[in-house]
Design an enzyme around this catalytic site. Structure first.
Site, PDB file in Angstrom:
ATOM      1  N   LYS A  27       0.833  -1.209   0.000  1.00 29.31           N
ATOM      2  CA  LYS A  27       0.000   0.000   0.000  1.00 29.31           C
ATOM      3  C   LYS A  27       0.868   1.260   0.000  1.00 29.31           C
ATOM      4  O   LYS A  27       0.529   2.266  -0.620  1.00 29.31           O
ATOM      5  CB  LYS A  27      -0.930  -0.004   1.222  1.00 29.31           C
ATOM      6  CG  LYS A  27      -1.806   1.248   1.312  1.00 29.31           C
ATOM      7  CD  LYS A  27      -2.836   1.154   2.419  1.00 29.31           C
ATOM      8  CE  LYS A  27      -3.691   2.423   2.447  1.00 29.31           C
ATOM      9  NZ  LYS A  27      -4.781   2.336   3.429  1.00 29.31           N
ATOM     10  N   HIS A  36      -8.814 -30.988 -34.085  1.00 26.24           N
ATOM     11  CA  HIS A  36      -9.551 -29.764 -33.756  1.00 26.24           C
ATOM     12  C   HIS A  36     -10.639 -30.010 -32.707  1.00 26.24           C
ATOM     13  O   HIS A  36     -11.785 -29.603 -32.866  1.00 26.24           O
ATOM     14  CB  HIS A  36     -10.137 -29.129 -35.011  1.00 26.24           C
ATOM     15  CG  HIS A  36      -9.109 -28.732 -36.019  1.00 26.24           C
ATOM     16  ND1 HIS A  36      -8.075 -27.858 -35.732  1.00 26.24           N
ATOM     17  CD2 HIS A  36      -8.919 -29.116 -37.303  1.00 26.24           C
ATOM     18  CE1 HIS A  36      -7.311 -27.710 -36.794  1.00 26.24           C
ATOM     19  NE2 HIS A  36      -7.792 -28.466 -37.765  1.00 26.24           N
TER      20      HIS A  36
END
Length: 518
Positions: A134, A273
């Protein structure tokens, strides 16, 4: 300049601390890290010397103290903050080096107890990390040993860590603590056996590899795995040969593996595929491979072959007659491996527990623009509530029943709209991903005729992943010589299909459940 060091993963920490000390940085440390550094000759200040309070509760409380967090959170450019520190006799802390208790490693152990897992939930570590992050403008916070050299180089060169690097380190901290907390939340959810979809959805994945590209060369991609035991899954595969897997390789192979797991007998699945192009079962893996190959000798070229038995010499010789991208098996004979490795571009994967299925409550994820679709995986083959129902006057024969069930397994893992045709343990026609069902049916029939001849369809079994909205698919099947059908049922026009089956002496089973796959 002061650094607070408290790490579970001590990789490189002694060397890093020594370099910091050489640069004039004062080192504060806790517990095991303090002992490690002190034993290595690093001058270390104990955390209790800073806080004036002893570590307590078996180490549960060490750094949760105002003299630590005020030293981290004070904004150096704020005169009031600095005056308060001086009044309270608190010094600033400029570098925080923390990585957390090994919660992930703990829960992945066999037979870990809940209490053991809970004791490995870090409290002070994430709190320090968040405080430091922070206040990143003033504090460099490090969670990754790979960043140690960067910190040393910048202090050597500029006497401090740059603001850009501090912000980069800050962003890593919040990703790190978010992942840590999501693992804990997932563990607790699993311990409660809570299988409902949550109100908010957070999962942690770890990068396995960056990829050259995604589905297409202009797309970036990487492969991530879930943080859990992955026995039998693609994420646990060991690559024995060939170049690294691509995005499409992994996607297609996963689809083939999920279909393979439906079978217990020797089975080979060829995939292209993400759709199966040939499936064969037999008494041996060689027989299964020959069936899978002959089902569609065109599409298997450049495809993926997965099997649930050891690859033997005879099967390897057959595979090597064509070009396939990937072979996946639970084991390879020494000779088979030698044969397959003679082709440098083939990828060989080993998955020892290849038949182990995913937990039925595992998630399937699909990304859409601005959101994500989450569902549990399609883990069932047949409905728990309903028995298979014979909807026609004729019942399937024993062989037809075997072929119907095989066709149903295959259609479950074929893109919708899907039709599959099976005869004598071999897929002979697969129609995937069509926008209407009759096209899928015609495509499957045409493939069977092209590769195996018209006679192959006589006495074959057909499966449809969803109900027939019209009787046209039954008409096409009857004309081809197909004698048994399996489908979910549930159309308002089911009677049309039933009447057509009775007219052509076709048996038809209703499953009471569908298997859409998109």
């Amino acid at each position: 300049m002061r650094a607070l060091i408290s790490v579970s993963d001590k990789t490189g920490i002694v060397e890093f601390a020594k370099k910091l000390q050489e640069l004039g940085v004062e080192i504060i440390s806790t517990g095991g890290t303090h002992k490690t550094l002190e034993n290595a000759g690093v001058k270390v200040i104990g955390i209790s010397e800073v806080t004036g309070f002893p570590e307590c509760l078996d180490g549960r409380v060490k750094t949760l103290h105002p003299k630590i967090h005020a030293g981290l959170l004070a904004i150096r450019s704020n005169p009031e903050h600095m005056k308060q520190l001086a009044d309270l006799n608190i010094d600033t802390i400029d570098i925080v080096v923390v990585n957390l208790y090994p919660f992930k490693q703990t829960i992945l152990k066999d037979d870990v107890t809940r209490q053991e897992a809970i004791e490995n939930i870090d409290i002070g570590g994430p709190t320090m990390l968040r405080s430091a992050a922070k206040n990143y403008q003033d504090v460099a916070v490090v969670v990754d040993p790979r960043d140690y050299d960067k910190i040393i180089d910048e202090i050597k060169t500029n006497k401090e860590v740059s603001i850009d690097t501090k912000f980069y380190l800050c962003s890593k901290v919040f990703a790190h603590t978010a992942n840590y907390d999501s693992l804990i939340a997932a563990y607790m959810k699993n311990e409660r056996k809570d299988y409902d979809l949550p109100e908010t959805f957070t999962m942690t994945f770890e990068k396995v590899q960056d990829m050259r590209y995604g589905e297409n060369p202009h797309q970036k991609a990487a492969f991530y795995k879930e943080v859990r035991k992955a026995d039998g899954l693609l994420a646990s595969a060991v690559q024995l040969h060939g170049k690294e897997l691509s995005f499409n390789n992994i996607n297609d192979t996963n689809g083939a593996l999920e279909l393979l797991k439906e079978f217990s007998e020797p089975t080979v699945v060829a995939c292209k595929h993400s759709n199966p192009c040939g499936v064969g079962t037999g008494d041996t893996v060689y027989e299964a491979y020959i069936k899978a190959f002959n089902a569609d000798p065109t599409s298997i070229f450049g495809g993926i072959v997965v099997m649930n038995r050891e690859v033997d010499e005879k099967t390897a010789e057959e595979i090597n007659k064509i070009f396939v991208e990937i072979v996946v098996a639970p084991s390879y004979s020494e000779k088979a491996l030698e044969i397959l490795k003679s082709k440098k571009n083939i990828r060989l994967l080993l998955i020892e527990n290849i038949m182990k299925k995913q937990d039925e409550n595992a998630y399937d994820l699909k990304k859409v623009a601005g959101g994500i679709l989450v569902q549990t995986i399609d883990s069932k083959l047949l409905s728990d509530e309903e028995e298979l129902k014979t909807a026609t006057q004729k019942s399937p024969s024993e062989q037809e029943m075997k072929d119907l069930m095989m066709a149903w397994k295959i259609v479950k893992h074929t893109k919708s709209n899907a039709i599959t045709i099976v005869k004598n343990g071999q897929s002979i026609g697969i129609g995937p991903g069509q926008v209407n069902r009759i096209w899928a049916c015609k495509q499957a029939i045409e493939h069977a005729v092209e590769f195996l001849g018209e006679d192959s369809l006589k006495g074959a079994a057909l499966a449809s992943d969803a109900y027939f909205p019209f009787s046209d698919s039954v008409e096409a099947a009857a004309k081809a010589g197909i004698t048994s059908i399996i489908q979910p049922g549930g159309s308002i026009k089911d009677n049309d299909s039933i009447e057509a089956c009775d007219k052509y002496n076709i048996s038809m089973l209703f499953t009471g459940m569908r298997h859409f796959k998109h």
